[in-house]
Design a protein around this motif. Structure first.
Motif, PDB file in Angstrom:
ATOM      1  N   ALA A  42      19.588   8.086 -37.872  1.00 48.02           N
ATOM      2  CA  ALA A  42      18.724   8.643 -38.847  1.00 48.02           C
ATOM      3  C   ALA A  42      18.303  10.106 -38.528  1.00 48.02           C
ATOM      4  O   ALA A  42      17.948  10.279 -37.384  1.00 48.02           O
ATOM      5  CB  ALA A  42      17.520   7.708 -39.387  1.00 48.02           C
ATOM      6  N   LEU A  43      17.908  10.709 -39.350  1.00 52.29           N
ATOM      7  CA  LEU A  43      17.426  11.989 -39.232  1.00 52.29           C
ATOM      8  C   LEU A  43      16.407  12.386 -40.380  1.00 52.29           C
ATOM      9  O   LEU A  43      16.754  11.966 -41.760  1.00 52.29           O
ATOM     10  CB  LEU A  43      18.566  13.426 -39.341  1.00 52.29           C
ATOM     11  N   PRO A  44      15.341  12.963 -40.231  1.00 54.79           N
ATOM     12  CA  PRO A  44      14.400  13.098 -41.472  1.00 54.79           C
ATOM     13  C   PRO A  44      15.074  14.016 -42.539  1.00 54.79           C
ATOM     14  O   PRO A  44      15.656  15.106 -42.083  1.00 54.79           O
ATOM     15  CB  PRO A  44      13.262  13.789 -40.609  1.00 54.79           C
ATOM     16  N   MET A 142      22.217  10.186 -24.267  1.00 56.40           N
ATOM     17  CA  MET A 142      21.654  10.192 -25.489  1.00 56.40           C
ATOM     18  C   MET A 142      20.186  10.215 -25.615  1.00 56.40           C
ATOM     19  O   MET A 142      19.802  10.623 -26.517  1.00 56.40           O
ATOM     20  CB  MET A 142      22.345   8.883 -26.031  1.00 56.40           C
ATOM     21  N   ALA A 143      19.667   9.633 -24.622  1.00 52.29           N
ATOM     22  CA  ALA A 143      18.332   9.398 -24.421  1.00 52.29           C
ATOM     23  C   ALA A 143      17.485  10.894 -24.669  1.00 52.29           C
ATOM     24  O   ALA A 143      16.308  10.470 -25.580  1.00 52.29           O
ATOM     25  CB  ALA A 143      17.663   8.943 -23.018  1.00 52.29           C
ATOM     26  N   PRO A 144      17.650  12.150 -24.550  1.00 50.29           N
ATOM     27  CA  PRO A 144      16.766  13.068 -24.657  1.00 50.29           C
ATOM     28  C   PRO A 144      16.818  13.680 -26.005  1.00 50.29           C
ATOM     29  O   PRO A 144      15.885  14.333 -26.532  1.00 50.29           O
ATOM     30  CB  PRO A 144      17.498  14.330 -24.059  1.00 50.29           C
ATOM     31  N   PHE A 145      17.530  12.875 -26.907  1.00 51.71           N
ATOM     32  CA  PHE A 145      17.904  13.232 -28.394  1.00 51.71           C
ATOM     33  C   PHE A 145      17.277  12.258 -29.378  1.00 51.71           C
ATOM     34  O   PHE A 145      17.536  12.135 -30.645  1.00 51.71           O
ATOM     35  CB  PHE A 145      19.395  13.603 -28.698  1.00 51.71           C
ATOM     36  N   LEU A 146      16.698  11.271 -28.682  1.00 55.65           N
ATOM     37  CA  LEU A 146      16.025  10.222 -29.592  1.00 55.65           C
ATOM     38  C   LEU A 146      14.482  10.193 -29.625  1.00 55.65           C
ATOM     39  O   LEU A 146      13.893  10.422 -28.528  1.00 55.65           O
ATOM     40  CB  LEU A 146      16.484   8.704 -28.916  1.00 55.65           C
ATOM     41  N   ARG A 147      14.000   9.872 -30.623  1.00 58.01           N
ATOM     42  CA  ARG A 147      12.512   9.684 -31.106  1.00 58.01           C
ATOM     43  C   ARG A 147      12.049   8.455 -30.897  1.00 58.01           C
ATOM     44  O   ARG A 147      10.914   8.077 -30.740  1.00 58.01           O
ATOM     45  CB  ARG A 147      12.267  10.403 -32.467  1.00 58.01           C
ATOM     46  N   GLY A 148      13.151   7.403 -31.155  1.00 61.43           N
ATOM     47  CA  GLY A 148      12.617   5.813 -31.048  1.00 61.43           C
ATOM     48  C   GLY A 148      13.833   5.238 -31.931  1.00 61.43           C
ATOM     49  O   GLY A 148      14.956   6.049 -32.288  1.00 61.43           O
ATOM     50  N   LEU A 162      16.289   6.795 -34.411  1.00 62.19           N
ATOM     51  CA  LEU A 162      16.193   8.089 -34.883  1.00 62.19           C
ATOM     52  C   LEU A 162      16.157   9.410 -34.148  1.00 62.19           C
ATOM     53  O   LEU A 162      15.630   9.371 -33.028  1.00 62.19           O
ATOM     54  CB  LEU A 162      14.372   7.907 -35.389  1.00 62.19           C
ATOM     55  N   LEU A 163      16.954  10.296 -34.623  1.00 60.16           N
ATOM     56  CA  LEU A 163      17.285  11.367 -33.642  1.00 60.16           C
ATOM     57  C   LEU A 163      16.340  12.661 -33.787  1.00 60.16           C
ATOM     58  O   LEU A 163      15.657  12.706 -34.885  1.00 60.16           O
ATOM     59  CB  LEU A 163      18.721  12.043 -34.238  1.00 60.16           C
ATOM     60  N   ASP A 164      16.176  13.328 -32.710  1.00 60.66           N
ATOM     61  CA  ASP A 164      15.134  14.593 -32.682  1.00 60.66           C
ATOM     62  C   ASP A 164      15.881  15.609 -33.023  1.00 60.66           C
ATOM     63  O   ASP A 164      16.620  16.280 -32.063  1.00 60.66           O
ATOM     64  CB  ASP A 164      14.624  14.464 -31.451  1.00 60.66           C
ATOM     65  N   GLN A 165      16.028  16.063 -34.303  1.00 62.90           N
ATOM     66  CA  GLN A 165      16.933  17.319 -34.573  1.00 62.90           C
ATOM     67  C   GLN A 165      16.524  18.630 -33.784  1.00 62.90           C
ATOM     68  O   GLN A 165      17.182  19.442 -33.388  1.00 62.90           O
ATOM     69  CB  GLN A 165      16.960  17.464 -35.925  1.00 62.90           C
ATOM     70  N   MET A 166      15.306  18.757 -33.429  1.00 67.08           N
ATOM     71  CA  MET A 166      14.886  19.871 -32.598  1.00 67.08           C
ATOM     72  C   MET A 166      15.491  19.978 -31.217  1.00 67.08           C
ATOM     73  O   MET A 166      16.044  20.887 -30.686  1.00 67.08           O
ATOM     74  CB  MET A 166      13.389  20.160 -32.469  1.00 67.08           C
TER      75      MET A 166
END
Length: 176
Positions: A42-44, A142-148, A162-166
């Motif tokens: 998911a992405l916000p 993958m871990a650095p790009f996940l928020r949870g 949840l991906l961290d788009q930044m």
């Protein structure tokens, strides 16, 4: 003093009719989608510029570019890079580009826009980020790009990550 007309406040009888009451969603609006390995992410919605279904011939391959990049795309007069999101996240399975349309999610931060090609769009959902858990059993790529993640099904251990788009936009991985 001006009072509210009835059409703005609803008639007094509507107050007791639950079918006319609008539920307020909980959480934030997110776009759900899948990568080729069928993992769901998911992405916000707030950081998404546009979601498109494109013919593969609209993506122009660029010679000697990173293998993560499928090519470039003209998005309303602006040229943007399009990447295979699964490959960017370290998945071995490449996106099948031999099909009628490829879903592309254009994410944006300030003046940077990148198109993320995915396997399938799942839809929009209201998700509460307060219920996010730490990600478990994810590859180091993958871990650095996940928020949870949210646990969807405890029996099958299925989760929605949840991906961290930044983190994606600012990654040094693009230079490779």
């Amino acid at each position: 003093m001006v009072s509210k007309p009835d059409f703005l406040s609803g008639g007094s009888q509507d107050h007791f009719r639950p079918e006319l009451q609008v539920e307020s969603p909980e959480g934030e609006l997110h776009l759900r989608f899948y990568i080729p390995s069928r993992q769901e992410f998911a992405l916000p919605a707030t950081g998404i510029r546009e979601v498109m279904e494109l013919s593969p011939d609209r993506i122009t391959p660029i010679p000697n570019a990173s293998p993560l990049l499928l090519g470039t795309l003209n998005l309303r007069g602006r040229v943007i890079w399009v990447a295979d999101l699964g490959q960017f996240l370290g998945e071995a399975t490449a996106l099948n580009t031999d099909r009628a349309e490829i879903p592309v999610i254009a994410i944006e931060e300030q003046d940077t826009i990148v198109g993320l090609a995915v396997e399938e769009i799942g839809g929009m959902d209201w998700l509460d980020v307060q219920h996010l858990m730490l990600t478990t059993h994810v590859p180091d790529t993958m871990a650095p790009f996940l928020r949870g993640e949210w646990l969807i099904d405890a029996k099958t251990n299925k989760s929605l990550r949840l991906l961290d788009q930044m983190a994606i936009l600012r990654s040094a991985r693009w230079a490779g």
